[in-house]
Design a protein around this motif. Structure first.
Motif, PDB file in Angstrom:
ATOM      1  N   THR A  48     -11.162  76.124   1.956  1.00 31.52           N
ATOM      2  CA  THR A  48     -10.556  75.748   0.677  1.00 31.52           C
ATOM      3  C   THR A  48      -9.852  74.403   0.750  1.00 31.52           C
ATOM      4  OG1 THR A  48      -8.557  76.966   1.281  1.00 31.52           O
ATOM      5  CG2 THR A  48     -10.212  78.147  -0.032  1.00 31.52           C
ATOM      6  N   GLY A  49      -9.819  73.808   1.921  1.00 40.93           N
ATOM      7  CA  GLY A  49      -9.119  72.541   2.095  1.00 40.93           C
ATOM      8  C   GLY A  49      -9.921  71.356   1.587  1.00 40.93           C
ATOM      9  N   THR A  50      -9.221  70.289   1.269  1.00 38.46           N
ATOM     10  CA  THR A  50      -9.848  69.069   0.774  1.00 38.46           C
ATOM     11  C   THR A  50     -10.809  68.491   1.803  1.00 38.46           C
ATOM     12  OG1 THR A  50      -7.861  68.611  -0.496  1.00 38.46           O
ATOM     13  CG2 THR A  50      -9.372  66.785  -0.147  1.00 38.46           C
ATOM     14  N   ILE A  51     -10.434  68.526   3.066  1.00 34.38           N
ATOM     15  CA  ILE A  51     -11.283  67.950   4.107  1.00 34.38           C
ATOM     16  C   ILE A  51     -12.592  68.713   4.217  1.00 34.38           C
ATOM     17  CG2 ILE A  51     -10.341  69.228   6.079  1.00 34.38           C
ATOM     18  CD1 ILE A  51     -11.363  65.521   6.075  1.00 34.38           C
ATOM     19  N   ALA A  52     -12.554  70.021   3.989  1.00 34.88           N
ATOM     20  CA  ALA A  52     -13.777  70.821   4.079  1.00 34.88           C
ATOM     21  C   ALA A  52     -14.802  70.346   3.053  1.00 34.88           C
ATOM     22  CB  ALA A  52     -13.468  72.299   3.887  1.00 34.88           C
ATOM     23  N   ARG A  53     -14.393  70.074   1.846  1.00 34.86           N
ATOM     24  CA  ARG A  53     -15.318  69.603   0.803  1.00 34.86           C
ATOM     25  C   ARG A  53     -15.889  68.233   1.186  1.00 34.86           C
ATOM     26  NH1 ARG A  53     -18.779  71.499  -2.140  1.00 34.86           N
ATOM     27  NH2 ARG A  53     -17.348  73.188  -2.483  1.00 34.86           N
ATOM     28  N   ALA A  54     -15.042  67.341   1.664  1.00 34.04           N
ATOM     29  CA  ALA A  54     -15.507  66.006   2.047  1.00 34.04           C
ATOM     30  C   ALA A  54     -16.495  66.086   3.209  1.00 34.04           C
ATOM     31  CB  ALA A  54     -14.319  65.121   2.417  1.00 34.04           C
ATOM     32  N   VAL A  55     -16.195  66.927   4.209  1.00 24.81           N
ATOM     33  CA  VAL A  55     -17.092  67.089   5.356  1.00 24.81           C
ATOM     34  C   VAL A  55     -18.424  67.667   4.891  1.00 24.81           C
ATOM     35  CG1 VAL A  55     -17.471  68.407   7.484  1.00 24.81           C
ATOM     36  CG2 VAL A  55     -15.286  67.256   7.092  1.00 24.81           C
ATOM     37  N   PHE A  56     -18.357  68.705   4.068  1.00 24.10           N
ATOM     38  CA  PHE A  56     -19.590  69.314   3.594  1.00 24.10           C
ATOM     39  C   PHE A  56     -20.445  68.318   2.811  1.00 24.10           C
ATOM     40  CE2 PHE A  56     -21.919  71.136   0.046  1.00 24.10           C
ATOM     41  CZ  PHE A  56     -22.943  71.737   0.767  1.00 24.10           C
ATOM     42  N   ASN A  57     -19.828  67.575   1.914  1.00 23.37           N
ATOM     43  CA  ASN A  57     -20.595  66.619   1.119  1.00 23.37           C
ATOM     44  C   ASN A  57     -21.295  65.582   2.001  1.00 23.37           C
ATOM     45  OD1 ASN A  57     -19.954  67.862  -1.283  1.00 23.37           O
ATOM     46  ND2 ASN A  57     -18.232  66.513  -1.715  1.00 23.37           N
ATOM     47  N   ARG A  58     -20.579  65.080   2.971  1.00 21.68           N
ATOM     48  CA  ARG A  58     -21.176  64.080   3.867  1.00 21.68           C
ATOM     49  C   ARG A  58     -22.276  64.706   4.723  1.00 21.68           C
ATOM     50  NH1 ARG A  58     -17.900  59.766   7.580  1.00 21.68           N
ATOM     51  NH2 ARG A  58     -19.727  58.560   8.180  1.00 21.68           N
ATOM     52  N   PHE A  59     -22.003  65.889   5.256  1.00 25.62           N
ATOM     53  CA  PHE A  59     -22.994  66.574   6.087  1.00 25.62           C
ATOM     54  C   PHE A  59     -24.236  66.904   5.269  1.00 25.62           C
ATOM     55  CE2 PHE A  59     -24.840  70.571   7.650  1.00 25.62           C
ATOM     56  CZ  PHE A  59     -25.295  70.131   8.875  1.00 25.62           C
ATOM     57  N   SER A  60     -24.049  67.396   4.073  1.00 28.74           N
ATOM     58  CA  SER A  60     -25.165  67.784   3.222  1.00 28.74           C
ATOM     59  C   SER A  60     -26.090  66.600   2.944  1.00 28.74           C
ATOM     60  CB  SER A  60     -24.636  68.367   1.910  1.00 28.74           C
ATOM     61  OG  SER A  60     -25.693  68.753   1.081  1.00 28.74           O
ATOM     62  N   GLY A  61     -25.503  65.447   2.648  1.00 30.59           N
ATOM     63  CA  GLY A  61     -26.302  64.252   2.411  1.00 30.59           C
ATOM     64  C   GLY A  61     -27.088  63.831   3.632  1.00 30.59           C
ATOM     65  N   ARG A  62     -26.439  63.838   4.790  1.00 28.74           N
ATOM     66  CA  ARG A  62     -27.107  63.456   6.035  1.00 28.74           C
ATOM     67  C   ARG A  62     -28.187  64.467   6.413  1.00 28.74           C
ATOM     68  NH1 ARG A  62     -25.198  59.469   9.700  1.00 28.74           N
ATOM     69  NH2 ARG A  62     -23.866  58.112   8.500  1.00 28.74           N
ATOM     70  N   ALA A  63     -27.887  65.760   6.204  1.00 30.61           N
ATOM     71  CA  ALA A  63     -28.856  66.799   6.558  1.00 30.61           C
ATOM     72  C   ALA A  63     -30.111  66.670   5.702  1.00 30.61           C
ATOM     73  CB  ALA A  63     -28.237  68.184   6.391  1.00 30.61           C
ATOM     74  N   ALA A  64     -29.936  66.381   4.427  1.00 33.04           N
ATOM     75  CA  ALA A  64     -31.080  66.250   3.530  1.00 33.04           C
ATOM     76  C   ALA A  64     -31.963  65.070   3.920  1.00 33.04           C
ATOM     77  CB  ALA A  64     -30.603  66.101   2.092  1.00 33.04           C
ATOM     78  N   GLU A  65     -31.364  63.976   4.339  1.00 32.24           N
ATOM     79  CA  GLU A  65     -32.127  62.767   4.650  1.00 32.24           C
ATOM     80  C   GLU A  65     -32.661  62.720   6.080  1.00 32.24           C
ATOM     81  OE1 GLU A  65     -30.431  59.001   3.589  1.00 32.24           O
ATOM     82  OE2 GLU A  65     -29.300  59.939   1.970  1.00 32.24           O
ATOM     83  N   HIS A  66     -31.823  63.083   7.044  1.00 36.09           N
ATOM     84  CA  HIS A  66     -32.168  62.869   8.454  1.00 36.09           C
ATOM     85  C   HIS A  66     -32.005  64.105   9.325  1.00 36.09           C
ATOM     86  CE1 HIS A  66     -32.125  58.641   7.418  1.00 36.09           C
ATOM     87  NE2 HIS A  66     -30.893  58.783   6.959  1.00 36.09           N
TER      88      HIS A  66
END
Length: 125
Positions: free
Chosen positions: A92-110
């Motif tokens: 539920t933390g702010t950092i969790a959302r930021a980490v997920f968003n960045r990871f999700s983008g990288r996972a989709a591309e590379h």
């Protein structure tokens, strides 16, 4: 960093330090025991977070996303040996959302198929 970073647990974050061959810790602790039978998964999680570029601006902190949707933060314990210790981040933390968003983008591309699967699982949660 990918070639040198390695995990070394901290007894500060282990209620049952002896299960991890760590010395006892005296003082305030934030307990974040990971099941000792899952310790062999940690090197892959370290590589996943670093490959995904989930590294703080100083290089002394990074994050990773586990297959079971847990997000972990790793902080440098020893600069000379590139050792890090880690603990789960509240989803539920702010950092969790930021980490997920960045990871999700990288996972989709590379990302690997496992990375994309972990990203999909996080999204569903």
């Amino acid at each position: 960093m990918l070639d040198t970073a390695r995990y070394r647990g901290s007894s500060k974050h282990k209620l049952h330090h002896h299960l991890y061959d760590l010395p006892p810790f005296s003082g305030y602790r934030g307990a974040a025991d990971i099941d000792p039978t899952r310790m062999d998964e940690i090197p892959a999680l370290v590589r996943r977070g670093i490959r995904a570029g989930l590294i703080g601006h100083t290089g002394r902190i990074f994050w990773t996303v586990a297959d079971d949707v847990w997000i972990f933060e790793a902080r440098q314990t020893n600069r000379d040996t590139a050792e890090f210790h880690g603990y789960p981040v509240l989803d539920t933390g702010t950092i969790a959302r930021a980490v997920f968003n960045r990871f999700s983008g990288r996972a989709a591309e590379h990302g690997t198929p496992e990375d994309r699967s972990a990203s999909d699982s996080c999204r569903l949660r």
